[in-house]
Design a protein around this motif. Sequence first.
Motif, PDB file in Angstrom:
ATOM      1  N   LYS A 157       0.840  -1.195   0.000  1.00  0.00           N
ATOM      2  CA  LYS A 157       0.000   0.000   0.000  1.00  0.00           C
ATOM      3  C   LYS A 157       0.874   1.243   0.000  1.00  0.00           C
ATOM      4  O   LYS A 157       1.938   1.262   0.620  1.00  0.00           O
ATOM      5  N   GLU A 158       0.412   2.231  -0.721  1.00  0.00           N
ATOM      6  CA  GLU A 158       1.014   3.568  -0.728  1.00  0.00           C
ATOM      7  C   GLU A 158       2.443   3.602  -1.250  1.00  0.00           C
ATOM      8  O   GLU A 158       2.863   2.721  -1.985  1.00  0.00           O
ATOM      9  N   PRO A 194      -1.131 -11.218   6.657  1.00  0.00           N
ATOM     10  CA  PRO A 194      -2.404 -11.181   5.933  1.00  0.00           C
ATOM     11  C   PRO A 194      -2.766  -9.745   5.562  1.00  0.00           C
ATOM     12  O   PRO A 194      -2.283  -8.793   6.170  1.00  0.00           O
ATOM     13  N   GLY A 195      -3.602  -9.611   4.539  1.00  0.00           N
ATOM     14  CA  GLY A 195      -4.059  -8.278   4.156  1.00  0.00           C
ATOM     15  C   GLY A 195      -2.929  -7.406   3.637  1.00  0.00           C
ATOM     16  O   GLY A 195      -2.771  -6.262   4.058  1.00  0.00           O
ATOM     17  N   VAL A 196      -2.157  -7.949   2.705  1.00  0.00           N
ATOM     18  CA  VAL A 196      -0.975  -7.241   2.201  1.00  0.00           C
ATOM     19  C   VAL A 196      -1.338  -5.831   1.706  1.00  0.00           C
ATOM     20  O   VAL A 196      -0.628  -4.869   1.971  1.00  0.00           O
ATOM     21  N   THR A 197      -2.479  -5.719   0.998  1.00  0.00           N
ATOM     22  CA  THR A 197      -2.829  -4.432   0.391  1.00  0.00           C
ATOM     23  C   THR A 197      -3.325  -3.411   1.413  1.00  0.00           C
ATOM     24  O   THR A 197      -3.686  -2.301   1.044  1.00  0.00           O
ATOM     25  N   SER A 198      -3.390  -3.782   2.687  1.00  0.00           N
ATOM     26  CA  SER A 198      -3.757  -2.771   3.682  1.00  0.00           C
ATOM     27  C   SER A 198      -2.535  -2.305   4.468  1.00  0.00           C
ATOM     28  O   SER A 198      -2.660  -1.497   5.382  1.00  0.00           O
ATOM     29  N   ASN A 201       1.005  -0.402   4.510  1.00  0.00           N
ATOM     30  CA  ASN A 201       2.027   0.418   3.884  1.00  0.00           C
ATOM     31  C   ASN A 201       3.357   0.152   4.589  1.00  0.00           C
ATOM     32  O   ASN A 201       3.448  -0.697   5.472  1.00  0.00           O
ATOM     33  N   GLN A 259       3.010   4.544 -10.533  1.00  0.00           N
ATOM     34  CA  GLN A 259       1.617   4.378 -10.105  1.00  0.00           C
ATOM     35  C   GLN A 259       0.975   3.183 -10.814  1.00  0.00           C
ATOM     36  O   GLN A 259       0.283   2.376 -10.191  1.00  0.00           O
ATOM     37  N   ASP A 278      -0.462  -0.124  -8.907  1.00  0.00           N
ATOM     38  CA  ASP A 278      -1.846  -0.568  -9.104  1.00  0.00           C
ATOM     39  C   ASP A 278      -1.887  -2.019  -9.584  1.00  0.00           C
ATOM     40  O   ASP A 278      -2.696  -2.817  -9.095  1.00  0.00           O
ATOM     41  N   GLN A 300      -1.074  -4.361  -6.725  1.00  0.00           N
ATOM     42  CA  GLN A 300      -2.183  -4.506  -5.773  1.00  0.00           C
ATOM     43  C   GLN A 300      -3.236  -5.456  -6.313  1.00  0.00           C
ATOM     44  O   GLN A 300      -3.776  -6.285  -5.578  1.00  0.00           O
ATOM     45  N   LYS A 301      -3.506  -5.361  -7.613  1.00  0.00           N
ATOM     46  CA  LYS A 301      -4.501  -6.269  -8.203  1.00  0.00           C
ATOM     47  C   LYS A 301      -4.026  -7.711  -8.085  1.00  0.00           C
ATOM     48  O   LYS A 301      -4.806  -8.607  -7.774  1.00  0.00           O
ATOM     49  N   LEU A 355      -4.221  -9.028  -4.607  1.00  0.00           N
ATOM     50  CA  LEU A 355      -5.608  -9.292  -4.213  1.00  0.00           C
ATOM     51  C   LEU A 355      -6.165 -10.548  -4.881  1.00  0.00           C
ATOM     52  O   LEU A 355      -7.326 -10.885  -4.691  1.00  0.00           O
ATOM     53  N   LYS A 375       0.164  -0.106 -20.602  1.00  0.00           N
ATOM     54  CA  LYS A 375      -0.093   1.249 -20.092  1.00  0.00           C
ATOM     55  C   LYS A 375       1.209   2.015 -19.911  1.00  0.00           C
ATOM     56  O   LYS A 375       1.322   3.181 -20.272  1.00  0.00           O
TER      57      LYS A 375
END
Lengths: 410, 289
Positions: free
Chosen positions: A187-188, A238-242, A244, A378, A382, A385-386, A389, A403
């Motif tokens: 995150k971040e 756990p919850g890697v994307t939460s 930072n 960025q 992104d 994170q996908k 998840l 992109k």
Amino acid sequence: MSLAKWTVGLMAGMSMLAIAAQANAGEVRVTVAEYSAKTAPYFADVKKEFEAANPGITVKFEVVPWDVLLQKLTTDITAGTNADLSIIGTRWLIDFVQQDVAEPLDSYIKPDFKDRFIDTFLSPSIMEGKTYGLPIAASARAMYYNKELFEKAGIAKPPATWTELQDDARKIKALGSGTFGFGLQGKEIETDVYYYYAMWSQGTEILNKDGTSGLGTPGALEAAKLYKSMIDEGLTEPGVTSNNREDVQNLFKQGKVGMMITAPFLSNQIKDEAPNLKYGVAAIPAGPTGARGTYGVTDSIIMFKNSKNKDEAWKLLDFLFTTEQRAKFTQGEGFLPVNKEEAKMDYYVNNADLAAFTALLPDARFAPVIPGWEEVAQITSDAMQKIYLGGDPEAGLKDAAAKANAVLKK
Amino acid sequence: MQNRFLPYLLTLPSLFLAAIVIFWPVWDLIQISTHDVSRFGQLRDFNDFANFGALAADPDFMAALWRTGQWTVMVVGGALLLSIPVAMILNTDFYGRGIARVIIMLPWAVSLTMTAVVWRWALSGESGMLNSALIGLGIIDHNIQWLASAETAFPMQVLIGILVTVPFTTTIFLGGLSSIPDDLYEAAALEGATPLQQFREITFPLLKPFINIAIVLNTIYVFNSFPIIWVMTQGGPANSTDILVTHLYKLAFRIGKLGEASAVSLVMFAILLIFTMIYVRLAMREQRA
């Protein structure tokens, strides 16, 4: 009262006004990033010492949190109210140079001044042969590991490769009781960088030789699959994307995470907040071919082209980059020395943590100096994170590479 | 005979002030959004609305637009539904009403950013208060990673949005309720109306103008609300909780596309303007009928 007296009085008053105006002209405004709670007090001391040594020059430091620094600079420059000097992330420098807001410093830099710096850290601030910034802060990344957890899990030494790291993570996970093998940041800021560590070890670079994005290469896919398999296997928190960088660091300080990759300042934080934590610092694991990479980062202090007090501003820069000032700042913040004399000080030579970081410097990659870099970073974050998840790594990377290439082509 | 121009003359100073404060920035935004613009806001050539075209082609923008709609409807709707009963309870006379009113108003007094920061901590997966409370109560048996994905993060953000919108809405309704004369209820009670009938026939119709005001003002605030989502997830992971303001902020200050960011903010301005006009028109017509 005679007319003459009035005239004298008036003249005196005018000359005082003139002095006041001169003092105003000698004001140097500096925008500085707030790295930690020690930043503002350090610059307050600088103001005191510098003004005492240089009568007639006043210094005004504006301390700004990192997160809003670029926003503040953008709005200030747009409005034409920017300071004389500012700290910026060196990766932003190309934008400042291309938009012609940064002043080249070469006319001020004498050979002996240039000689103060370690080349690795000065070179990112040089563009098209001109020096646009001076490295005010330098850092690299290495792997922290929790010695106590390693001992309990029966691991003798820190992992040298990612395969060993996975094994070690499994052993630490087997300890149970809420311990996680590998702290993965999702995150971040620097989410993309955390992925590059794995990518670099596959021999893949951020940019291919032809200037396209490296995300479309097989090495990039291997790296993404590695992290995803570790998440799926429960080897990360756990919850890697939460989480930072600070969140993962906090888990490490609480002794819940076996290994994580971060900057030298974690050592300072541990000293203050978790003095009993037994930890070590090691190299970032290598890939199958022995390739490895760490992230080197510098922040530069630049002079703005529209500054009206360039000579005074330079005097301040000269003062900031004396060995004594550098040592005080670098040690307080937990950065790496950028100054050769400073690097020879006992503080650095006898510090095992910092030695691990400096040993990695030959493998250091700096953020590529290209316009649009922030957007590519960025896009990469992104995409990661996908994947973290539960997204498909192959499709995610293909999309991200397309992109990124569209941005790079501009 | 009064001078016909006098009212216009008298409103001229405030109109002038409004022009400086409102119209000038909008004009500036129009300038930036229709031109090729440098990272630091220097205008280059007029670019045939390419910035708006880029937005329409950007799936992240379209997703953020749709999510902003959900966010606004859920937060404003939720706050209204919650505030009416809260206001009605606070309007009755009971012991400790003063304290109850203060407690309801408290979230309003705390800065929105601080509220969001506290909730970010509370929702932390491994060391968050909410998880330890839920485990302590035996409701869950393992930590929930609230902010790790949009499925849990966005509903929580909506709930917090509702929480911080309730005080303002309740204040409006309390004003409305105190303007309803008590004898209406007395008469209704004498005629044998149940509390539910009293609510439907007296409270709700007389509260309607206040509900309308609450809807318009809250929609404007919530639609533009930045701190809750930014502090908790920065619109992430992978832009899955972005609303238009957070998307705009990233475009402008992360990536440096000031032209597209200005276009986003004009789109937001247009949406709010159209919404307010239509809604006020509808509400007025209803009142006249």
